[in-house]
Enzyme design. Sequence first.
Site: not given
Ligand code: MTE
Ligand code: HPA
Ligand code: MOS
Length: 750
Positions: A191, A226, A304, A336, A338, A503, A706
């Site tokens: 990521q 991450e 968080r 997801r 966090f 995030a 999330e």
């Molecule tokens: N959706 C799918 N299909 N696969 C993933 O790995 N990760 C989740 C969420 N949705 C994830 C997902 C997490 S932990 C995060 S932080 C966000 O997607 C990251 O993407 P975004 O910031 O573009 O929403």
């Molecule tokens: N969310 C996800 N990843 C992160 C964050 C957060 O708030 N801060 C640092 N890494």
């Molecule tokens: Mo999502 S736990 O911030 O990769």
Amino acid sequence: MKNIDSKNHVTGKSVYVDDIPVQTGTLYGAVFGSPKAHGKIINIDFSEAESLEGVEGIFSYKDIQGRNQIGGIIEDEPLFAENEVHFIGQPVAFVVAKNEIAARKAIKRIKIDIEEFEVITDPRVAQEKGQLLTPPRTFKMGNVDDEWAKCDYIFEGKVESGGQEHLYIETQGSYAYPTDNGSIKIHSSTQGATLVQKIAARILDLPMHRIEVDVTRIGGGFGGKEDQATPYACMAALASYILQKPVKISLHRLDDMQMTGKRHPYSSDFKIGLSKDYKILAYQASLYQNGGAANDLSPAIIGRTLFHSTNAYFIPNTEVTAYSCKTNLPPNTAFRGFGAPQGMFVIESAIAKAASELNISKRTIQERNFIQENDTFQYGQIAENVNIGHCYQTAKKTYHIDKIEKDIEEFNSKNTNYKKGMAIMPICFGISFTKTPMNQARALVHIYQDGSVGISTGAVEMGQGVNTKLIQVAASVFSINTNRIKIESTNTTRVANTSPTAASSGADLNGNALRIACNSLLERLVKTAAKILSCDVSEVRIENETLVHKNKKTDILWEQLVKTAFLDRISLTENGHYATPIIHFDKTKEKGHPFAYHVYGTAIITVTLDCIRGIYEFDDVKIVHDFGNSMNTIIDNGQVEGGLVQGIGWMTMEELAFAEDGRLLSNSLSTYKVPDIYSVPKNIDITALKTKGPELALLRSKAIGEPPLMYGIGAYFALAKSISAFNSNYKLDFDAPLTPEKVLMRLYGK
Ligand code: MTE
Ligand code: HPA
Ligand code: MOS
């Protein structure tokens, strides 16, 4: 717009690390992990493994030119163990061979002598022994000590929540090969491309510009990639750099489950005080986070947890302390939510306990305490555009909560072997990395001579649909067809210094950087258009691929405009940079304005429990969610459904079991039960709250990744309610996941 990846995903054409065609001479790696959870390495013998046919090299800390250190926030984690081991599966050596079978065979021939030390897996035990990863942190508002005397009711309790395996479909993996002039290219299922680049540079003792990290997409991350994709990328890079050959590593599922960190289990104590009319006056909690053997992202995650420890409620007096405890488990990591889900489960448990003791509905307390406009969050941010009350009232009206409750009562009075339960789960989730400097992104846009567009950003596509949203942004700024636009792989050479896609901010940050780049290109093109039409720039615009002059369509099309600009020697490339405005946070005071905005929502979850067997089915989940002005309802609804089911899994099914010696017992899908299609609620209904959305969200479309996971927390309380309906002796307790075994014990407990 449909997700651009859907078709290739279902036809198996999408490319992941393991699908990249390999170069001739590629070697395959396998990781030798510690067989013991804690101890001193007395001796290690590679000789038998080395002599095995096909083995080309075995690498340990001794082979590292740079620093043997992969810690991101705090530098406390070696890539390879040196003198001590701290968890089972901790990488000790990396074997590369002509094929994977040979590499894995060699792993079994490595002999290691370890003098064993005491193994700690319980965070409370670690805390008692002073084994903390970082100093404890406390979020405080008002004065709880003075407030207890004013409370009419006070309740205390203990809460446990378990960890969770990410179970991304693509396991951790990487493919690295030498490129020109002593450089190296790494394909990584990560990521965070920049993080891999930075740590690999540290390990190899190279400047970052010699390392190119490329990510086409990943097969799910959920936070598990991450930080924790980095070691595997570094191992492949190290072996590749030393041998000057391509090296590939792709973890087997069992190894991935055994070696990698998961969602943090938490153990917590709470005390909650209410007035006669059920206003929560004071809340105090101590949260013990099971951090595992090294920090990884734990310090940020504990933050968080604190930010969200009062969920969607305004409590005038709070004091919440969180301890990040060092144990002999794999370092736990982002998942997801966090840390927020763990904190929210505690406050919801406290409210449930109060409701149960007072013999009232939990929602009576919930609805009286929602945070309101201009209230202050514990961390000092003033609540603006608060939608929780709005979501709840809409849910109440749209889905007739009173009637659902009545129907359940009636069902329960008529049935003895089946019981139903219901719970309301409100959510409030702050959007932005809690570490302010991480809230920035860049985008690079090329318009080619033929009018096609290529986009690079720091966003990693992991199934969440960010690439589709990026295409929508460019298409809307230029007013061109989406099929003209291509999203390139995420690559550190094209877009540098990126934050991980995490995030929930991937679309907001990268989409806004992209919008900025596209807008400056548009400005140039409009100048060219004005030149063609010999008019003022204010009189022209592009609409549907066509130049419009004084609101009249011309016959000049996008392609012609681009070609003219090119011949006029106008730059058709632009770089955009975005940094979220307003946000700041002072860690010394634990106060500030850390979030660009908050996401709100309310879920109503109902369950039917089979009281003979202890098994259950979630009947309905009805959600009113605050999407802002959703830019893609198909993708956003998909994120709500996926997050919800993942949350239900965490709360009711997925049970990690560790033996006393620190070994993961639930290390395969036969012993670790994840939700399947049969455990998905029979009906999921999603209503979008009607709002125009905040300015700081991309095109006013709120982040979605999330927040929906936390709707799953409601599953615990719905299930607990159905148990109470069967067994009047059941004393509400908080020990997630509430698996069928635990349900059965509670159904018949005295
Ligand atoms: N959706 C799918 N299909 N696969 C993933 O790995 N990760 C989740 C969420 N949705 C994830 C997902 C997490 S932990 C995060 S932080 C966000 O997607 C990251 O993407 P975004 O910031 O573009 O929403
Ligand atoms: N969310 C996800 N990843 C992160 C964050 C957060 O708030 N801060 C640092 N890494
Ligand atoms: Mo999502 S736990 O911030 O990769």
